[in-house]
Design a protein around this motif. Structure first.
Motif, PDB file in Angstrom:
ATOM      1  N   PRO A  39     -52.228 -32.959  20.761  1.00 46.66           N
ATOM      2  CA  PRO A  39     -51.982 -32.151  21.887  1.00 46.66           C
ATOM      3  C   PRO A  39     -50.230 -31.950  22.231  1.00 46.66           C
ATOM      4  CG  PRO A  39     -52.265 -34.151  22.785  1.00 46.66           C
ATOM      5  CD  PRO A  39     -52.646 -34.366  21.494  1.00 46.66           C
ATOM      6  N   GLU A  40     -49.487 -32.934  21.565  1.00 47.96           N
ATOM      7  CA  GLU A  40     -47.926 -32.974  21.511  1.00 47.96           C
ATOM      8  C   GLU A  40     -47.519 -32.143  20.484  1.00 47.96           C
ATOM      9  OE1 GLU A  40     -45.932 -33.691  24.284  1.00 47.96           O
ATOM     10  OE2 GLU A  40     -47.950 -34.203  25.232  1.00 47.96           O
ATOM     11  N   PRO A  41     -46.248 -31.986  20.142  1.00 53.07           N
ATOM     12  CA  PRO A  41     -45.844 -31.503  18.778  1.00 53.07           C
ATOM     13  C   PRO A  41     -46.492 -32.712  17.900  1.00 53.07           C
ATOM     14  CG  PRO A  41     -44.055 -32.179  19.963  1.00 53.07           C
ATOM     15  CD  PRO A  41     -45.070 -32.583  20.764  1.00 53.07           C
ATOM     16  N   GLY A  42     -47.560 -32.738  17.593  1.00 49.81           N
ATOM     17  CA  GLY A  42     -48.112 -33.629  16.452  1.00 49.81           C
ATOM     18  C   GLY A  42     -48.757 -34.846  17.189  1.00 49.81           C
ATOM     19  N   HIS A  43     -50.001 -35.196  16.978  1.00 49.80           N
ATOM     20  CA  HIS A  43     -50.820 -36.460  17.763  1.00 49.80           C
ATOM     21  C   HIS A  43     -50.188 -37.233  16.925  1.00 49.80           C
ATOM     22  CE1 HIS A  43     -54.261 -37.898  19.942  1.00 49.80           C
ATOM     23  NE2 HIS A  43     -53.994 -39.043  18.859  1.00 49.80           N
ATOM     24  N   LYS A  44     -49.713 -38.584  17.582  1.00 46.18           N
ATOM     25  CA  LYS A  44     -49.342 -39.528  16.864  1.00 46.18           C
ATOM     26  C   LYS A  44     -50.694 -40.979  16.957  1.00 46.18           C
ATOM     27  CE  LYS A  44     -45.773 -43.437  17.112  1.00 46.18           C
ATOM     28  NZ  LYS A  44     -44.668 -43.819  18.016  1.00 46.18           N
ATOM     29  N   ALA A  45     -51.001 -41.291  15.816  1.00 42.32           N
ATOM     30  CA  ALA A  45     -51.828 -42.480  15.789  1.00 42.32           C
ATOM     31  C   ALA A  45     -50.975 -43.745  14.991  1.00 42.32           C
ATOM     32  CB  ALA A  45     -53.101 -42.074  14.909  1.00 42.32           C
ATOM     33  N   VAL A  46     -51.148 -44.862  15.778  1.00 46.43           N
ATOM     34  CA  VAL A  46     -50.514 -46.227  15.179  1.00 46.43           C
ATOM     35  C   VAL A  46     -51.507 -47.043  14.844  1.00 46.43           C
ATOM     36  CG1 VAL A  46     -49.045 -48.085  15.457  1.00 46.43           C
ATOM     37  CG2 VAL A  46     -48.459 -45.776  16.588  1.00 46.43           C
ATOM     38  N   ILE A  49     -57.379 -48.320  12.877  1.00 46.52           N
ATOM     39  CA  ILE A  49     -58.196 -48.039  13.688  1.00 46.52           C
ATOM     40  C   ILE A  49     -58.027 -46.601  14.287  1.00 46.52           C
ATOM     41  CG2 ILE A  49     -59.533 -48.558  15.827  1.00 46.52           C
ATOM     42  CD1 ILE A  49     -59.327 -51.385  15.105  1.00 46.52           C
ATOM     43  N   ALA A  50     -56.704 -46.541  15.002  1.00 44.29           N
ATOM     44  CA  ALA A  50     -56.390 -45.103  15.677  1.00 44.29           C
ATOM     45  C   ALA A  50     -56.353 -44.258  14.441  1.00 44.29           C
ATOM     46  CB  ALA A  50     -55.143 -45.483  16.413  1.00 44.29           C
ATOM     47  N   ILE A  51     -55.563 -44.319  13.435  1.00 41.99           N
ATOM     48  CA  ILE A  51     -55.613 -43.374  12.242  1.00 41.99           C
ATOM     49  C   ILE A  51     -57.181 -42.754  11.741  1.00 41.99           C
ATOM     50  CG2 ILE A  51     -55.067 -43.048   9.767  1.00 41.99           C
ATOM     51  CD1 ILE A  51     -52.450 -45.066  10.551  1.00 41.99           C
ATOM     52  N   LYS A  52     -57.871 -43.731  11.594  1.00 36.08           N
ATOM     53  CA  LYS A  52     -59.273 -43.361  11.307  1.00 36.08           C
ATOM     54  C   LYS A  52     -59.821 -42.463  12.085  1.00 36.08           C
ATOM     55  CE  LYS A  52     -63.815 -45.390  10.486  1.00 36.08           C
ATOM     56  NZ  LYS A  52     -64.707 -46.598  10.457  1.00 36.08           N
ATOM     57  N   LYS A  53     -59.741 -42.696  13.622  1.00 37.28           N
ATOM     58  CA  LYS A  53     -60.303 -41.926  14.796  1.00 37.28           C
ATOM     59  C   LYS A  53     -59.564 -40.654  14.593  1.00 37.28           C
ATOM     60  CE  LYS A  53     -60.868 -41.919  19.490  1.00 37.28           C
ATOM     61  NZ  LYS A  53     -60.539 -42.423  20.892  1.00 37.28           N
ATOM     62  N   LEU A  54     -58.460 -40.577  14.345  1.00 33.27           N
ATOM     63  CA  LEU A  54     -57.807 -39.148  14.448  1.00 33.27           C
ATOM     64  C   LEU A  54     -58.188 -38.418  13.227  1.00 33.27           C
ATOM     65  CD1 LEU A  54     -55.696 -37.168  15.326  1.00 33.27           C
ATOM     66  CD2 LEU A  54     -53.811 -38.379  14.484  1.00 33.27           C
ATOM     67  N   VAL A  55     -58.093 -39.212  12.146  1.00 24.68           N
ATOM     68  CA  VAL A  55     -58.687 -38.519  10.778  1.00 24.68           C
ATOM     69  C   VAL A  55     -60.187 -37.779  10.873  1.00 24.68           C
ATOM     70  CG1 VAL A  55     -58.983 -38.729   8.400  1.00 24.68           C
ATOM     71  CG2 VAL A  55     -56.824 -39.391   9.195  1.00 24.68           C
ATOM     72  N   ALA A  56     -61.031 -38.601  11.533  1.00 20.13           N
ATOM     73  CA  ALA A  56     -62.259 -38.031  11.623  1.00 20.13           C
ATOM     74  C   ALA A  56     -62.409 -37.128  12.576  1.00 20.13           C
ATOM     75  CB  ALA A  56     -63.186 -39.353  12.026  1.00 20.13           C
ATOM     76  N   ALA A  57     -61.805 -37.030  13.636  1.00 19.51           N
ATOM     77  CA  ALA A  57     -61.691 -35.939  14.453  1.00 19.51           C
ATOM     78  C   ALA A  57     -61.271 -34.870  13.713  1.00 19.51           C
ATOM     79  CB  ALA A  57     -60.856 -36.034  15.955  1.00 19.51           C
ATOM     80  N   MET A  58     -60.207 -34.763  12.974  1.00 22.31           N
ATOM     81  CA  MET A  58     -59.744 -33.509  12.426  1.00 22.31           C
ATOM     82  C   MET A  58     -60.574 -33.013  11.211  1.00 22.31           C
ATOM     83  SD  MET A  58     -55.642 -34.793  11.940  1.00 22.31           S
ATOM     84  CE  MET A  58     -55.350 -33.478  10.796  1.00 22.31           C
ATOM     85  N   PHE A  59     -61.434 -34.205  10.547  1.00 22.00           N
ATOM     86  CA  PHE A  59     -62.300 -33.492   9.684  1.00 22.00           C
ATOM     87  C   PHE A  59     -63.589 -33.060  10.566  1.00 22.00           C
ATOM     88  CE2 PHE A  59     -60.930 -37.234   6.539  1.00 22.00           C
ATOM     89  CZ  PHE A  59     -60.132 -36.702   5.907  1.00 22.00           C
ATOM     90  N   ALA A  60     -63.838 -33.374  11.484  1.00 23.27           N
ATOM     91  CA  ALA A  60     -64.762 -32.664  12.198  1.00 23.27           C
ATOM     92  C   ALA A  60     -64.538 -31.241  12.695  1.00 23.27           C
ATOM     93  CB  ALA A  60     -65.405 -33.628  13.320  1.00 23.27           C
ATOM     94  N   GLN A  61     -63.297 -31.252  13.219  1.00 25.36           N
ATOM     95  CA  GLN A  61     -62.875 -29.901  13.762  1.00 25.36           C
ATOM     96  C   GLN A  61     -62.868 -28.982  12.566  1.00 25.36           C
ATOM     97  OE1 GLN A  61     -59.580 -30.118  15.951  1.00 25.36           O
ATOM     98  NE2 GLN A  61     -58.609 -28.113  14.959  1.00 25.36           N
ATOM     99  N   ASP A  62     -62.294 -29.335  11.600  1.00 25.69           N
ATOM    100  CA  ASP A  62     -62.015 -28.629  10.411  1.00 25.69           C
ATOM    101  C   ASP A  62     -63.262 -28.491   9.187  1.00 25.69           C
ATOM    102  OD1 ASP A  62     -59.792 -27.569  11.258  1.00 25.69           O
ATOM    103  OD2 ASP A  62     -58.601 -29.020  10.177  1.00 25.69           O
ATOM    104  N   ALA A  63     -64.607 -28.706   9.611  1.00 25.54           N
ATOM    105  CA  ALA A  63     -65.731 -28.982   8.704  1.00 25.54           C
ATOM    106  C   ALA A  63     -65.575 -27.765   7.764  1.00 25.54           C
ATOM    107  CB  ALA A  63     -66.833 -29.074   9.504  1.00 25.54           C
ATOM    108  N   GLY A  64     -65.945 -28.130   6.743  1.00 25.83           N
ATOM    109  CA  GLY A  64     -65.972 -27.040   5.513  1.00 25.83           C
ATOM    110  C   GLY A  64     -64.767 -26.867   4.927  1.00 25.83           C
ATOM    111  N   ALA A  65     -63.492 -27.104   5.295  1.00 24.93           N
ATOM    112  CA  ALA A  65     -62.354 -26.951   4.903  1.00 24.93           C
ATOM    113  C   ALA A  65     -62.023 -27.453   3.620  1.00 24.93           C
ATOM    114  CB  ALA A  65     -61.314 -27.306   5.896  1.00 24.93           C
ATOM    115  N   GLN A  66     -61.132 -26.859   2.665  1.00 24.45           N
ATOM    116  CA  GLN A  66     -60.930 -27.452   1.531  1.00 24.45           C
ATOM    117  C   GLN A  66     -59.468 -27.736   1.285  1.00 24.45           C
ATOM    118  OE1 GLN A  66     -63.254 -28.535  -0.819  1.00 24.45           O
ATOM    119  NE2 GLN A  66     -64.667 -27.942   0.697  1.00 24.45           N
TER     120      GLN A  66
END
Length: 118
Positions: A39-46, A49-66
Motif C-alpha cells: 500500500p505504501e510506495p512498496g510494501h515492506k516485509a522484515v 515469516i513476513a517475507i513468505k506471507k508477502l510473497v505468497a500473497a503476491m503469487f496468489a494475486q498474480d496467479a498464472g504470471a510468468q
C-alpha cells in the motif's frame, strides 16, 4: 560457480516455481524485502515469516504470471537485475531489483516496477 551467483540462481528458480517458502528461506533471518507494490510506495516485509506471507500473497494475486530475470550485475555483496513479468491478461510489466547479499543469504531485495497509466 560463484556463491552469490548460485544464490541468485536458486532465488530465480524458487520465484519461477512460485514457492514462497523457498524464496523466504533464501533471505537472512532478519532480511528485508521492499515489494514493488503498495500500500505504501512498496510494501515492506522484515524476516522470513513476513517475507513468505508477502510473497505468497503476491503469487496468489498474480496467479498464472510468468517471470524472467536478466543476467545480474554483481558487485561484491550487491547485485542488480531487471525483470519481466508476463501476466495472464497478455500484459507485460517491467522492473528491477537491487539486492544485498551476505553469508549466503539475501539481506535486502528492493524492487521497482514500471507502472502503466490507467
Amino acid at each position: 560457480m560463484d556463491d552469490n551467483q548460485n544464490l541468485l540462481d536458486r532465488f530465480s528458480a524458487a520465484w519461477s516455481e512460485k514457492d514462497a517458502e523457498k524464496v523466504a528461506n533464501l533471505f537472512a533471518p532478519d532480511g528485508v524485502y521492499f515489494a514493488s507494490i503498495g500500500p505504501e510506495p512498496g510494501h515492506k516485509a522484515v524476516g522470513r515469516i513476513a517475507i513468505k506471507k508477502l510473497v505468497a500473497a503476491m503469487f496468489a494475486q498474480d496467479a498464472g504470471a510468468q517471470s524472467q530475470t536478466s543476467v545480474p550485475i554483481m558487485m561484491e555483496d550487491a547485485a542488480f537485475w531487471t525483470w519481466q513479468y508476463d501476466l495472464p491478461d497478455g500484459t507485460t510489466e517491467l522492473g528491477c531489483d537491487l539486492l544485498r547479499l551476505a553469508d549466503g543469504y539475501i539481506t535486502l531485495k528492493d524492487a521497482y516496477r514500471k507502472v502503466r497509466q490507467k
